[in-house]
Design an enzyme around this catalytic site. Structure first.
Site, PDB file in Angstrom:
ATOM      1  N   GLY A   1       3.771   2.374   1.770  1.00 26.00           N
ATOM      2  CA  GLY A   1       4.673   2.853   3.148  1.00 26.00           C
ATOM      3  C   GLY A   1       6.094   3.210   2.711  1.00 26.00           C
TER       4      GLY A   1
ATOM      5  N   CYS B   1       9.069  -9.720   4.431  1.00 31.08           N
ATOM      6  CA  CYS B   1       8.380  -9.749   5.728  1.00 31.08           C
ATOM      7  C   CYS B   1       8.192 -11.094   6.214  1.00 31.08           C
ATOM      8  CB  CYS B   1       7.182  -9.139   5.890  1.00 31.08           C
ATOM      9  SG  CYS B   1       5.970  -9.508   4.868  1.00 31.08           S
TER      10      CYS B   1
ATOM     11  N   PRO C   1       0.725  -1.314   0.040  1.00 31.58           N
ATOM     12  CA  PRO C   1       0.011   0.021  -0.105  1.00 31.58           C
ATOM     13  C   PRO C   1       0.907   1.315   0.043  1.00 31.58           C
ATOM     14  CG  PRO C   1       0.006  -0.926   2.006  1.00 31.58           C
ATOM     15  CD  PRO C   1       0.751  -1.879   1.369  1.00 31.58           C
TER      16      PRO C   1
HETATM   17  C1  LIG Z   1       4.997  -7.189   0.671  1.00 30.71           C
HETATM   18  S1  LIG Z   1       3.830  -6.195  -0.368  1.00 30.71           S
HETATM   19  C2  LIG Z   1       4.601  -4.805  -0.287  1.00 30.71           C
HETATM   20  C3  LIG Z   1       4.483  -3.795   0.661  1.00 30.71           C
HETATM   21  C4  LIG Z   1       4.805  -2.366   0.294  1.00 30.71           C
HETATM   22  N1  LIG Z   1       6.300  -2.174  -0.111  1.00 30.71           N
HETATM   23  C5  LIG Z   1       4.754  -1.481   1.241  1.00 30.71           C
HETATM   24  O1  LIG Z   1       5.872  -1.222   1.927  1.00 30.71           O
HETATM   25  O2  LIG Z   1       3.674  -1.021   1.598  1.00 30.71           O
HETATM   26  C6  LIG Z   1       4.160  -6.967  -1.690  1.00 30.71           C
HETATM   27  C7  LIG Z   1       3.253  -6.244  -3.013  1.00 30.71           C
HETATM   28  O3  LIG Z   1       4.028  -6.803  -4.257  1.00 30.71           O
HETATM   29  C8  LIG Z   1       2.735  -6.724  -5.229  1.00 30.71           C
HETATM   30  N2  LIG Z   1       3.198  -7.801  -6.130  1.00 30.71           N
HETATM   31  C9  LIG Z   1       3.500  -9.128  -6.209  1.00 30.71           C
HETATM   32  N3  LIG Z   1       3.953  -9.464  -7.294  1.00 30.71           N
HETATM   33  C10 LIG Z   1       4.322  -8.328  -8.010  1.00 30.71           C
HETATM   34  C11 LIG Z   1       4.846  -8.305  -9.242  1.00 30.71           C
HETATM   35  N4  LIG Z   1       5.435  -9.260  -9.989  1.00 30.71           N
HETATM   36  N5  LIG Z   1       5.114  -7.143  -9.960  1.00 30.71           N
HETATM   37  C12 LIG Z   1       4.373  -6.033  -8.968  1.00 30.71           C
HETATM   38  N6  LIG Z   1       3.860  -5.857  -7.910  1.00 30.71           N
HETATM   39  C13 LIG Z   1       3.859  -7.334  -7.276  1.00 30.71           C
HETATM   40  C14 LIG Z   1       1.610  -7.444  -4.086  1.00 30.71           C
HETATM   41  O4  LIG Z   1       0.433  -7.213  -4.935  1.00 30.71           O
HETATM   42  C15 LIG Z   1       1.622  -6.738  -3.147  1.00 30.71           C
HETATM   43  O5  LIG Z   1       0.842  -5.543  -3.015  1.00 30.71           O
END
Ligand SMILES: C[S@@+](CC[C@H](N)C(=O)[O-])C[C@H]1O[C@@H](n2cnc3c(N)ncnc32)[C@H](O)[C@@H]1O
Length: 516
Positions: free
Chosen positions: A325, A450, A323
């Site tokens: 951060g 995480c 989201p």
């Molecule tokens: C661990 S969360 C990221 C949290 C974010 N970095 C933060 O600090 O708010 C991982 C995110 O990566 C997205 N995601 C997963 N695979 C992806 C890809 N191949 N390309 C872009 N986004 C991806 C997911 O939908 C998810 O929203």
């Protein structure tokens, strides 16, 4: 039943099991009973759905004992028309909690998704939803221990929905401040509303025994050990006990502040710059939230972007951004950020957050490049995306098992399986290779997850080296406020047992590299 759930093999001595003969209706057995998946209740095999006789017709009325002991507010009508059969005895908190826990155990459905999809949650007010969330999270956090408490009182494994009712009862009796008579009564009513009337007597008898035993039911139990699935306990090695002990506690609310913003009232500053408020604080109600003075971010989650050390004017990509951060941290450091996110729903949340924080950029497009201090967003697969020209730095907060967030999301403990790791690590390697290819020579990459799993942390750092990325270890100076998180390799490893006296932190792994 999901792997790792307490089973008969965990039986312990003491107590008296409730025999089949004591169940109120003769002969209710797992065999002979079937789940009506649509209605989410137990039916006698062969009974047509919608037939009011399906196991006592999903009895609407609570029994007298339940009414006397009802702790929940009745009559909100939240259960009406939901297939739960709730009427006068509606108890949205427990109905929603039941849907959530059953969804986790039966369908590996995430807690938040279960809350959104629970028919009982439709029309329920915010207080009931919050109470249901807390109840379900407590059940999931304490499930191993609660299962062991039940063990002496059960002669054989009840159907899963009945077990869920029992777990909800035990959680209230032993881990929440619900009066025991209310916990028993509302559990019996819950069983009846869910078409489990034949088991109402069993629920009543077992939970009465648990409430009679009181806290002594926990004597001699290694609760930390029981509440973690065995495969995770083994994988966490020496960290298992401190992590497991921390998982039993609710996580506080952590905020990252915009530079110069005032912390909200009651906020306590932590050494890394995070402001901490008590668990259960509603962020949207805090002064300054709507104005974008801060955003929700666990103390450990704030570290990877900080360790990328973005400088004004640098061109940086945040590859898995929602989201947002970490995106916000990079933009507020003055970098021109491109945030890439694959899921449209999560991208919408990211954009909302950027708008609230005043960081939304204009250049939204396939090859969008952020302006300084602003964020361009790209909806797409980060492994396939490439910048117009090589970047100064990349942040890769990769999708992972999320076991490091189990304090906030105890469902991950029961949803994830060892075999999920292969697909996750494959995806992480794809993203690592893409990140390398986006960088200019000497450009920096911070890889973060995480997760507490070695496959997603140290093993991926080694994989990155094998891809030609040069390690750029974190230094003791950079982590002077959290020296215990710096590994001998120069990686970051946080876990929920760190800063335990201040309320802990999420489990994160991070490593920094440079493109040769
Ligand atoms: C661990 S969360 C990221 C949290 C974010 N970095 C933060 O600090 O708010 C991982 C995110 O990566 C997205 N995601 C997963 N695979 C992806 C890809 N191949 N390309 C872009 N986004 C991806 C997911 O939908 C998810 O929203």
């Amino acid at each position: 039943m999901p792997r790792g759930m307490p089973r008969g093999g965990w039986r312990r001595g003491g107590g008296r099991a409730i025999s089949t003969g004591e169940w109120r209706r003769p002969g209710p057995r797992v065999a002979g009973w079937t789940r009506d998946r649509q209605a989410g209740r137990i039916m006698k095999q062969g009974a047509a759905r919608g037939n009011g006789k399906a196991v006592a017709g999903a009895a609407a009325g609570a029994d007298a004992g339940a009414r006397a002991g009802r702790g929940a507010r009745a009559g909100s009508g939240a259960g009406a028309g939901t297939g739960t059969g709730a009427g006068a005895g509606a108890d949205p908190t427990r109905d929603i909690a039941f849907d959530i826990v059953l969804g986790v155990l039966e369908h590996r459905r995430m807690l938040e998704t279960g809350l959104e999809q629970s028919p009982a949650a439709r029309g329920a007010d915010a207080r009931d939803r919050a109470a249901a969330h807390r109840l379900a999270a407590t059940v999931l956090r304490r499930m191993g221990t609660a299962g062991m408490v039940l063990e002496p009182f059960l002669k054989k494994e009840p159907p899963l929905p009945v077990r869920v009712v029992l777990l909800i009862g035990v959680a209230q009796i032993l881990f929440l401040d619900t009066p025991a008579h209310a916990a028993v009564g509302t559990s019996v009513s819950l069983a009846r509303r869910r078409g489990l009337a034949p088991f109402a007597g069993l629920v009543n008898a077992v939970l009465r025994r648990v409430s009679q035993a009181g806290p002594a039911a926990l004597d001699g139990l290694d609760q930390a050990r029981l509440d973690v699935p065995p495969w995770l306990w083994s994988a966490w090695g020496d960290l298992a006990r401190p992590v497991a002990e921390a998982l039993g506690r609710e996580a506080p609310l952590d905020l990252t502040l915009r530079p110069g913003a005032e912390p909200p009232p009651g906020g306590v500053g932590l050494p890394g710059g995070t402001v901490r408020l008590p668990a259960g604080t509603r962020v949207a109600e805090l002064p300054g939230y709507a104005e974008g003075a801060f955003w929700v971010q666990d103390a450990a989650a704030a570290l990877p972007a900080r360790l990328l050390a973005a400088r004004p004017g640098e061109r940086i990509a945040d590859l898995c951004a929602a989201p947002g951060g970490k995106t916000a941290q990079l933009a507020l450091a003055g970098a021109a950020v491109t945030a890439i996110e694959r899921e449209p729903g999560r991208m919408a949340r990211l954009r909302e957050n950027l708008e609230r924080l005043g960081l939304a950029g204009q250049g939204v497009g396939e090859q969008g490049a952020g302006e300084m201090g602003r964020v361009a967003t790209v909806l797409g697969d980060a492994a396939a995306w490439r910048p117009e020209s090589p970047l100064d730095a990349v942040l890769l907060d990769a999708p992972c098992s999320a076991t490091g967030t189990a304090r906030r999301h105890p469902d991950v403990l029961w949803i994830k399986r060892p075999r999920d790791l292969a697909a996750l690590t494959e995806g992480q390697d794809r993203l690592l290779a893409a990140a390398r290819d986006m960088l200019r020579p000497g450009g920096r990459l911070v890889y973060a997850v995480c997760s507490l799993q070695p496959e997603e942390g140290p093993q991926r750092a080694r994989a990155a080296e094998a891809m030609g990325l040069r390690p750029d270890p974190f230094t003791p100076e950079e982590l002077a406020f959290l020296p215990e998180a710096l590994t001998p390799e120069g990686w970051l490893r946080t876990h929920p047992g760190m800063w335990a006296e201040q309320g802990g932190m999420d489990g994160f792994f991070a490593a920094r590299f440079r493109r040769a």
